[in-house]
Design a protein around this motif. Sequence first.
Motif, PDB file in Angstrom:
ATOM      1  N   SER A 336      75.729  28.813  45.984  1.00 52.37           N
ATOM      2  CA  SER A 336      76.896  28.323  45.248  1.00 52.37           C
ATOM      3  C   SER A 336      78.124  28.168  46.141  1.00 52.37           C
ATOM      4  O   SER A 336      78.182  28.693  47.255  1.00 52.37           O
ATOM      5  CB  SER A 336      77.224  29.287  44.098  1.00 52.37           C
ATOM      6  OG  SER A 336      76.112  29.442  43.244  1.00 52.37           O
ATOM      7  N   ASN A 338      81.643  28.881  47.655  1.00 46.72           N
ATOM      8  CA  ASN A 338      82.369  30.113  47.936  1.00 46.72           C
ATOM      9  C   ASN A 338      83.800  29.978  47.421  1.00 46.72           C
ATOM     10  O   ASN A 338      84.636  29.293  48.014  1.00 46.72           O
ATOM     11  CB  ASN A 338      82.363  30.405  49.434  1.00 46.72           C
ATOM     12  CG  ASN A 338      83.059  31.702  49.783  1.00 46.72           C
ATOM     13  OD1 ASN A 338      83.525  32.434  48.906  1.00 46.72           O
ATOM     14  ND2 ASN A 338      83.129  31.999  51.074  1.00 46.72           N
ATOM     15  N   TYR A 469      81.345  34.137  44.411  1.00 48.95           N
ATOM     16  CA  TYR A 469      80.590  32.995  43.922  1.00 48.95           C
ATOM     17  C   TYR A 469      80.350  33.083  42.428  1.00 48.95           C
ATOM     18  O   TYR A 469      80.228  34.184  41.868  1.00 48.95           O
ATOM     19  CB  TYR A 469      79.215  32.931  44.608  1.00 48.95           C
ATOM     20  CG  TYR A 469      79.265  33.012  46.114  1.00 48.95           C
ATOM     21  CD1 TYR A 469      79.259  31.869  46.899  1.00 48.95           C
ATOM     22  CD2 TYR A 469      79.312  34.248  46.749  1.00 48.95           C
ATOM     23  CE1 TYR A 469      79.297  31.948  48.280  1.00 48.95           C
ATOM     24  CE2 TYR A 469      79.345  34.340  48.129  1.00 48.95           C
ATOM     25  CZ  TYR A 469      79.351  33.190  48.889  1.00 48.95           C
ATOM     26  OH  TYR A 469      79.402  33.274  50.253  1.00 48.95           O
ATOM     27  N   GLU A 471      77.390  31.986  40.320  1.00 51.01           N
ATOM     28  CA  GLU A 471      76.022  31.454  40.305  1.00 51.01           C
ATOM     29  C   GLU A 471      75.644  31.065  38.884  1.00 51.01           C
ATOM     30  O   GLU A 471      75.849  31.826  37.941  1.00 51.01           O
ATOM     31  CB  GLU A 471      75.037  32.514  40.802  1.00 51.01           C
ATOM     32  CG  GLU A 471      75.059  32.745  42.301  1.00 51.01           C
ATOM     33  CD  GLU A 471      73.911  33.607  42.760  1.00 51.01           C
ATOM     34  OE1 GLU A 471      73.395  33.344  43.860  1.00 51.01           O
ATOM     35  OE2 GLU A 471      73.518  34.543  42.044  1.00 51.01           O
TER      36      GLU A 471
END
Length: 474
Positions: A336, A338, A469, A471
């Motif tokens: 994903s 940052n 992140y 996700e």
Amino acid sequence: MRLLWLSVAVVFLPFLLGAQPAKQLPLPQLQQAFIDQRFGMFIHFNIPTFMSDDWADPDASPTLFNPTRLDCTQWAKAAKSARMAYGALTTKHHSGFCIWDTKTTPYNVMNSPLKRDVVREYTDAFRANGLNVMLYYSILDTHHKLRPGFITKQHIAMVKAQLTELLTNYGPISALIIDGWDAPWSRISYDDIPFEEIYRHIKSIQPNCLVMDLNAAKYPAEALFYTDIKSYEQGAGQHISKETNKLPALSCLPINDAWFWKSSFPTRPVKDPIVLVRDNLVPFNRAYCTFLLNVAPNREGLIDDNALTALKQIGEVWKPDAEQPKLPPFDAPIISHNLAKHQPANATWSDDMWIMDFGNDDNFRTAWKSNPSVKKPMYEVVLSDKPGIETSFNLITILEPAATITGYRLEYLSGKTWKPIPMTSEANPGRANPGRAKVHRFSMVKGSRVRVLIDSFTAPAAIAELGVYKETGR
């Protein structure tokens, strides 16, 4: 040459045709199966084959591509003679020429004198000889101006459409080896061409296709960032640690002194087969790593005799171990965006010039370093400085230059309250990761700031990169 942009219908062609995705196998099972293959053939064959440089002229005419004796079955039999298990063909290199029957651009093999789908002939030949099929694809595309400063939504659509064709029309593809992404020479970030979006697009078509970024060696060797398999290109100075690697990996090297065929190849010695087996194939396999040896076909479309002889000799001298080692537990890939990258950062007193800005600058060769006199260091990233605006996230990574932090806590600011984040990891369930790559997944939270409170360390604390992140899909 004008690019023929595709409609959304073509991007989602497999679904419109009623194709159903295959049952998805667990990623660790696919990663183990990949390293169990041990040895494969990289095949650099594209329009640079017919020029003197590996990086072809982006305006080179398709009429240059004219292999008069193309025989992919010869390639497959040569791979089998070396006891290889798979191949990986350069479907599109950096200059954008496609060697399959693509509908995305006229800059392709069907407008060359050959007028044959090379990807089709390669996949058919390798499967007919019991070999698995992988494909190489370059994100960087200088012909279509897919390069820094020019990238558009149409470029992203083109990438998706081309990958859709490759993953729909040629049967099961074990892995896509993607090049030209987040490399210092391409400068195309995982945000310019969004990695997670492309990754999930690939998996939606072929869920068991591994996604391998050839440039992911930029990231620390202790975790998988933006790749399912850790890749090491030896010619670029990327070398796996045969003693400490614990991740599924690939190391690639050409049997000649360049990736694409050169007129000197038939008469210049190739790399010593015995050395390739002794120094690469055997020790790599014992370190959870497959060896991908590049063998470049010539301008006729055939592998030269000296390379054929070397491959046969490899098959004769290589005595593979009875079993590949089983991978130890490790964290799932981070794919994903940052959220912490280049955001404002705060910290306790730093050591000399190594202030807080170095801790989230997307450069793993720099780091925030705590002043040795600070007993309880703290590092903080500001996700939002606007009142009432908070960011959702469920993954934090801490990457140290060396493993010196032995005790730490993670917190996030929710409203005006600092709240704790669970300290567990997949590789080390129930406790914090003791290595220099610390990966923590947890249930989704919302906050405006994230901080690391460092309680103990063996040397002054330092953070090369703090990542945050969100996700999806879990």
